[in-house]
Enzyme design. Structure first.
Site, mmCIF file in Angstrom:
data_model
loop_
_atom_site.group_PDB
_atom_site.id
_atom_site.type_symbol
_atom_site.label_atom_id
_atom_site.label_comp_id
_atom_site.label_asym_id
_atom_site.label_seq_id
_atom_site.Cartn_x
_atom_site.Cartn_y
_atom_site.Cartn_z
ATOM 1 C CB SER A 141 20.561 -63.243 -23.707
ATOM 2 O OG SER A 141 19.602 -62.825 -22.757
ATOM 3 C CE1 TYR A 154 23.710 -63.506 -19.068
ATOM 4 C CE2 TYR A 154 21.861 -62.271 -19.976
ATOM 5 C CZ TYR A 154 22.515 -63.472 -19.770
ATOM 6 O OH TYR A 154 21.989 -64.637 -20.273
#
Length: 269
Positions: A141, A154
């Protein structure tokens, strides 16, 4: 990497980037083993892949389940006879600061986003090694490049995917298996809308955070899928998807500690 006639396993194929990657691979003549916990979304992807003429199989899979992951290679080999490409895309989101996120929620996210990648790689690596040209593709990401506040869980999971991918690439150097790590920026998928919200978080604050996340998700997943698959064809070790990911990577490189002071002005609600 010549993709025509290859067999690719794609997790999280029921929507978003996973579906887009699957369709891009299908258009290049790949056969596909599509996996997702969302059976309805999986069937819809299968229908779209079917319209390209590409052979495919559907596999209901929870990447957090050791048993289901261990059983998957046998199902894929029964359907396709080989595996050349593994795309570890399945993932979830969880908003909230470290102190707001419970231990159970933190572990839930890591089981899917990181341990799922490790389990899938462990399960399929022997079969990838058996081929003449193979690749593991792990989706990290933008938050595997930078670590904004409110994304402790995350970001931890996506940095872990990045570190695992880089070390694995070095370990497999000289073999017929390559490793690619992908850092998508703001891709317009449902991940922000479906993100788990910590218990007790003020509803107005939760809505504000989701609205901010939606604001930053601009790139169509179809475009992201094409960028990723073109990178696979070129055997790229790292793929940055979107201008935001490229800028973040550059700023973090030159300002590894102070980058957030430069970036946060652009993400204010």
């Amino acid at each position: 990497m010549k993709l025509h006639g290859r067999v690719a396993v794609v997790t999280g194929a029921g929507s978003g980037i996973g579906r887009a990657v699957a369709l891009s691979l299908a258009r290049r003549g790949c056969r596909l083993a599509l996996a997702d916990i969302d059976e309805q979304g999986l069937r819809q992807t299968g229908e779209q892949v079917g319209r390209t003429g590409a052979g495919h199989s559907l596999h209901r899979l929870d990447v957090a389940s050791r048993e289901q992951v261990r059983a998957l290679p046998a199902g894929v080999l029964a359907a396709h006879g080989r595996v050349d490409l593994l795309v570890n895309n399945a993932g979830v989101a969880l908003g909230g600061t470290f102190e707001q996120v419970s231990e159970d929620d933190f572990d839930w996210l890591m089981e899917i986003n990181f341990h799922g990648v490790v389990r899938m790689t462990r399960a399929f690596l022997p079969h990838l090694r058996a081929g003449d040209d193979a690749r593991v593709v792990n989706i990290s990401s933008l938050y595997g490049l930078i670590s904004p506040p409110g994304q402790a869980a995350y970001s931890a999971s996506k940095f872990a995917v990045r570190g695992f991918s880089n070390a694995l690439r070095h370990e497999l150097e000289g073999s017929r298996v390559g490793v690619t790590v992908v850092h998508p920026g703001g891709v317009s998928t449902s991940i922000a809308r479906s993100a788990r919200v910590p218990a007790g978080l003020d509803p107005d604050e939760a809505r504000r955070r989701k609205a901010l996340s939606e604001k930053l998700l601009r790139m169509p997943p179809e475009k992201a899928g094409e960028i990723i698959v073109r990178g696979i064809e070129r055997r790229k070790a790292r793929i940055l998807v979107g201008t935001d990911a490229k800028i973040a990577a550059l700023i973090e490189r030159f300002f590894p500690v102070a980058y957030w002071k430069l970036l946060k002005k652009g993400v204010q609600p």
